[in-house]
Every structure is written in C-alpha cells, then in structure tokens.
Write an enzyme that holds these catalytic residues in place. Structure first.
Site, PDB file in Angstrom:
ATOM      1  N   PRO A  40      34.066 -36.570 105.300  1.00 21.72           N
ATOM      2  CA  PRO A  40      33.632 -35.968 104.038  1.00 21.72           C
ATOM      3  C   PRO A  40      34.754 -35.196 103.336  1.00 21.72           C
ATOM      4  O   PRO A  40      35.737 -34.783 103.959  1.00 21.72           O
ATOM      5  CB  PRO A  40      32.492 -35.050 104.457  1.00 21.72           C
ATOM      6  CG  PRO A  40      32.722 -34.755 105.902  1.00 21.72           C
ATOM      7  CD  PRO A  40      33.389 -35.971 106.469  1.00 21.72           C
ATOM      8  N   THR A  61      39.064 -28.736 104.455  1.00 21.55           N
ATOM      9  CA  THR A  61      38.508 -27.653 105.273  1.00 21.55           C
ATOM     10  C   THR A  61      38.054 -28.243 106.601  1.00 21.55           C
ATOM     11  O   THR A  61      38.052 -29.464 106.794  1.00 21.55           O
ATOM     12  CB  THR A  61      37.290 -26.995 104.575  1.00 21.55           C
ATOM     13  OG1 THR A  61      36.204 -27.930 104.553  1.00 21.55           O
ATOM     14  CG2 THR A  61      37.628 -26.560 103.161  1.00 21.55           C
ATOM     15  N   ASP A  62      37.638 -27.365 107.524  1.00 21.70           N
ATOM     16  CA  ASP A  62      37.162 -27.858 108.818  1.00 21.70           C
ATOM     17  C   ASP A  62      35.942 -28.757 108.652  1.00 21.70           C
ATOM     18  O   ASP A  62      35.783 -29.746 109.378  1.00 21.70           O
ATOM     19  CB  ASP A  62      36.808 -26.686 109.742  1.00 21.70           C
ATOM     20  CG  ASP A  62      38.043 -25.934 110.202  1.00 21.70           C
ATOM     21  OD1 ASP A  62      39.136 -26.528 110.142  1.00 21.70           O
ATOM     22  OD2 ASP A  62      37.914 -24.766 110.599  1.00 21.70           O
ATOM     23  N   CYS A  63      35.045 -28.413 107.703  1.00 21.89           N
ATOM     24  CA  CYS A  63      33.826 -29.215 107.535  1.00 21.89           C
ATOM     25  C   CYS A  63      34.014 -30.336 106.521  1.00 21.89           C
ATOM     26  O   CYS A  63      33.222 -31.280 106.487  1.00 21.89           O
ATOM     27  CB  CYS A  63      32.650 -28.324 107.133  1.00 21.89           C
ATOM     28  SG  CYS A  63      33.000 -27.191 105.769  1.00 21.89           S
ATOM     29  N   TYR A  64      35.063 -30.225 105.702  1.00 25.10           N
ATOM     30  CA  TYR A  64      35.395 -31.276 104.741  1.00 25.10           C
ATOM     31  C   TYR A  64      36.886 -31.597 104.871  1.00 25.10           C
ATOM     32  O   TYR A  64      37.712 -31.150 104.077  1.00 25.10           O
ATOM     33  CB  TYR A  64      35.092 -30.830 103.310  1.00 25.10           C
ATOM     34  CG  TYR A  64      33.626 -30.648 103.008  1.00 25.10           C
ATOM     35  CD1 TYR A  64      32.803 -31.753 102.828  1.00 25.10           C
ATOM     36  CD2 TYR A  64      33.077 -29.377 102.921  1.00 25.10           C
ATOM     37  CE1 TYR A  64      31.452 -31.586 102.543  1.00 25.10           C
ATOM     38  CE2 TYR A  64      31.724 -29.202 102.636  1.00 25.10           C
ATOM     39  CZ  TYR A  64      30.915 -30.307 102.451  1.00 25.10           C
ATOM     40  OH  TYR A  64      29.577 -30.150 102.177  1.00 25.10           O
TER      41      TYR A  64
END
Length: 500
Positions: A68, A129-132
């Site tokens: 993502p 980012t870590d989640c994206y």
C-alpha cells in the site's frame, strides 16, 4: 388558496397522473390562466442549465495497492489532484491544468475521459511509512476500476451571471471567453427563463437535500454554493452525484483561450408547485431576469457596470452600448438547457424521478465578502523611476546611442514636439539599425506601438501586461500622453523579493 404536499405530488408520479411542464412552458400557462389556476393544473415545473462551471470536480477512491501507498502527490494523465485527506482518495478539480500540456488539457478533460470509458494514467508519490511502505506507484485505471467517483461541485448554477464586455483597445481573453476591443461584443451566460434559481428565488423548494438532474444522472443539492450571494440575486448551489452514472451529453470539457480549462455541467432542478406563490415564481420570463454588463477591460475585482440588461435583450443578439448596437453571444447553451428541462420532465412523467423538499432551505439575503488583504496593494507610482531620460523623435540615432551609453538607460521614450509619447527605442533597436547601416533619425527605427502603464495601476496588473507583451519596461504616462516615469521588470522583481 391552493395547497399541495410533496406526498400528493409523488403519489401522482407513481400513478402516472402527474402534470409536468418546463419553466419555459409555465410562462405561457400562468399568462393564460393566472397563478392560482396554474397552481391547480401544474404539479411540477422543470428547469435546466448547461454552462461552464469552473468550480467543479470529482472525489475518487482508487483502492489500495500492494504494497500500500499513502499518496502525497497524485497525477492523472499528468494533471495534479488533491490528496491531503487519506491514503488513496483524491479530488481532481476541473480547472487544474496538465504539467506538460498546460492549458490544452486539464482536470475537466480527465473527468470527461473517465465518463467516456477511457483509462487514465495514475502516477503517485509518497515519503513512505511503516504501514504504507510504497513510495512510487504507476498504474492505469478506468472509472469501473475505482471504488467511488463522486462529482462534488462547490459552486454551480449561478442564479444569474454578469455579462462581459471590453472597453480597451485590445482583445482580452477571460473566463467569459474572448472579448473584442472597444465594446466589440458582449458575452453572457445562464439560462434565463430556464435557470433553476431564477425560478425559485426565495428558495421555497430548493435547498439541502433537493433531488436534481446532474450530468445525466440523479444527484442532490448538498447546500449553498461557495460565494452564495443571494442578497444580490447571485445565489449558487453545492451539488453532488455519481460520476459513474453520468453522460458526456451533459458533462463536457472545454478550453478557454488565455484562461485555461473548465467543465460544462448540465443541471436541472424540479420545482414542485405547492401553492400559488411558487407557481407565480416559476412564470419568470427572460424579460424578468436582469443582470449587468461589466467592463472586463478593467482588471479589478470591482469592474465598472456599463448598464443593466435583461436576458431577453441578451438573447436577441444585440444590445445597445453608447448608442451603438453591440453583438451578443452566449457562453452557455440554451438549446442544451431546454433538452435538460425536457428530459427531467420525461423522467418524472415516466415515474423514474420523484421530487423532494429540502431538509434545510438556502440562506436568503446574504452577501459574499471580498478577500481580506493584510498587505497593502502596490501601485506603479510606488516603484516607478521618475527621473526618466527621453529623446525627441527628430534626434539622430547617434544621439540616441550616446544618450544610452552616458545614462545607462536601456529604454528611451521618444517624444513628439509637444513632449507627448511618440514611441520607444532600446539599445537593441540601435544595434539593429547599425547592422543595417541606418544612421537616420530616431523616428525611423523607433517602436511606435508602445505598451504603457498608468501611475495609479496595480503593480500585479502591470506585471501581467509586461509578461503578455514580452517587454521588459514600460513608460508611465498621464492621460494627455506626457511621460512621468518608467517601470521595468527589474523594479517589479525587487518589490516581490523584498516582500518575500
């Protein structure tokens, strides 16, 4: 007194007994029967408008990629869309222009391409980012590939629109189209007799939640539009609808020379005839809708009004300005507006569209405020050079060359015998004359068509004129042609450098 309810009218739509007419037809019905009898006979009046509505755009949700990405910059066919809300949502505005094609292609074209079933190229960037974790994404998407495509237009369907003309000696290019010099034409917009808000000026049935025709699909009014100025008869609507159900018959991209892109939007609003008052309002004619002709040759927020004019006069093809017949032309399409009003009429007659009352009426008697500006407005007189070196037109080229060399002034205003401006000469003109072995008089090689400024003009306006005409300096003159100063691109650059 006649009183109907929305429930009663919708019941008639269901059983096929509803009587629907267009606003254009309603004028004649009220004229023959009167407002009270017309309110008994007619259940719904349909309106329509089709014109350039710059304040338009679409919210898009692309779905999540693998891995993502949180989009911080996104481009669709090289047109930037706004992404500062969530990871894969973006708003593409109709007037945003292409990074590579400029004014030839913009957000409006992306919107039209999507409705046509074309695929568009998406380029997205992120810091990761870590989640994206993804930082760059390139893919191709069609409208069917997107989760949502919601047209959300902040300002559409002006109740009426000022018309435009041009008092200057040059053609100017505006969002009202090209305006010819010396009041050469008048351009107007709006549907007059069919205009939605002109048929319900007190907003008795038009407001938040009203169901409408939008782009060939059912849509809704979500509230007052930006710059809603109902106090002066310039109300606006904020609207939304599903782009996936819309048609390019009613959503079209456009290019305006020298201005950029815009989106033509087709909209129709049904007006339920609940009482005599509403019936009377929907009988407004072109002769009853009045607007102003503004002089767009004055580059100011407060353009001077030339005269009041009715839509009947505008649609006649000519209006009178200063005892002269001036041709008029419409930026919007009355033919298309009529088609929209009739199509909406057919939808209701066939039981495919039901009318609704707003959950909240639009505000009345409010005015749009101008921008609050905390910095003073710089005028030409604030930065122009007042000690201007000039030369007479009967001077020799040798004298002009020596003057430029001695004073370091690269632009010499050339004067007539009465000291009025006759032309301008630069070091380049002299070099060109020498290369051609011309050593005659200044008036033989000077530029006669001089781009000038006035001392009381705003610097921003003059900077635009310098850029448009590709010159680096302009004499500042009084009304009688006397030269009182000189302003250069360097002067303007220094001003902006100090402010930044």
């Amino acid at each position: 007194m006649v009183k109907k309810s929305i429930h009663e009218i919708n019941s008639k739509i269901r059983d096929g007994s509803v009587n629907v007419v267009t606003a254009e037809e309603m004028v004649h019905i009220v004229g023959e029967l009167g407002a009270e009898e017309a309110s008994k006979e007619v259940d719904v009046v349909t309106t329509g408008t089709f014109g350039a509505m710059c304040s338009s755009g679409v919210w898009l949700n692309f779905g999540h990629s693998e891995p993502p990405i949180k989009m911080q910059k996104v481009f669709l066919n090289d047109v930037e869309a706004y992404t500062g809300v969530a990871a894969v949502d973006a708003f593409i505005g109709a007037t945003q222009i292409s990074e590579t094609l400029g004014m030839d292609y913009g957000g409006a074209h992306v919107i039209e391409d999507l409705i046509r079933g074309k695929s568009v190229h998406l380029h997205a960037m992120s810091h990761g980012t870590d989640c994206y974790p993804r930082k760059v994404l390139d893919t191709t998407l069609s409208l069917d590939d997107m989760n949502q495509a919601i047209m959300m237009n902040p300002r559409n369907a002006y109740q009426k629109y000022n018309s435009a003309t041009n008092s200057t000696k040059s053609t100017i290019h505006t969002y009202m189209g090209s305006l010819l010099p010396s009041f050469g034409n008048v351009v107007y917009s709006g549907a007059g007799v069919l205009s939605p808000l002109s048929n319900d000026p007190d907003y008795m049935t038009i407001g938040t939640g009203t169901r409408i025709f939008l782009g060939g699909a059912q849509g809704y009014i979500t509230g007052q539009g930006t710059q809603h100025s109902s106090g002066g008869g310039f109300g606006t609507l904020m609207v939304q609808g599903d782009l996936k159900n819309m048609s390019t018959d009613y959503i079209r991209a456009a290019n305006f020379t020298g201005y950029g892109t815009s989106l033509y939007v087709g909209m129709g609003v049904p007006i339920p005839i609940l009482n005599e008052q509403i019936a009377r309002a929907t009988a407004v004619s072109d002769a009853g809708v009045t607007t102003k002709i503004l002089d767009y040759g004055i580059p100011s927020r407060d353009r001077p009004a030339i005269r009041d004019v009715t839509y009947e006069e505008l649609r006649s093809g000519f209006v009178e300005i200063n005892d002269k017949e001036v041709p008029t032309s419409s930026l919007s399409s009355f033919k298309k507006s009529r088609i929209i009003a009739n199509e909406l009429k057919d939808w209701i007659t066939r039981g495919e569209f039901f009318v609704s009352m707003p959950v909240e009426r639009l505000p009345k008697d409010v005015s749009a405020k101008p921008m609050k500006q905390t910095q003073g407005i710089a005028l030409v007189s604030d930065i122009m050079a007042v000690n201007v070196v000039t030369i007479k037109k009967n001077a020799s080229i040798y004298d002009a060359a020596k003057t430029i060399l001695d004073t370091s002034f690269n632009h010499l205003p050339v004067l007539n015998e009465d000291n009025t401006l006759a032309g301008i000469m630069t070091a380049w003109d002299i070099s060109k004359a020498v290369s051609l072995n011309k050593f005659d008089l200044v008036e033989d090689i000077m530029t006669r068509k001089v781009i000038t400024a006035n001392a009381d003009e705003q610097v921003a306006v003059v900077a635009r004129r310098l850029d448009q005409n590709e010159v680096s300096a302009m004499p500042v003159i009084k009304k009688d042609g006397q030269v009182i100063g000189m302003i250069t691109s360097d002067d303007i650059s220094k001003l902006y450098a100090r402010r930044s």
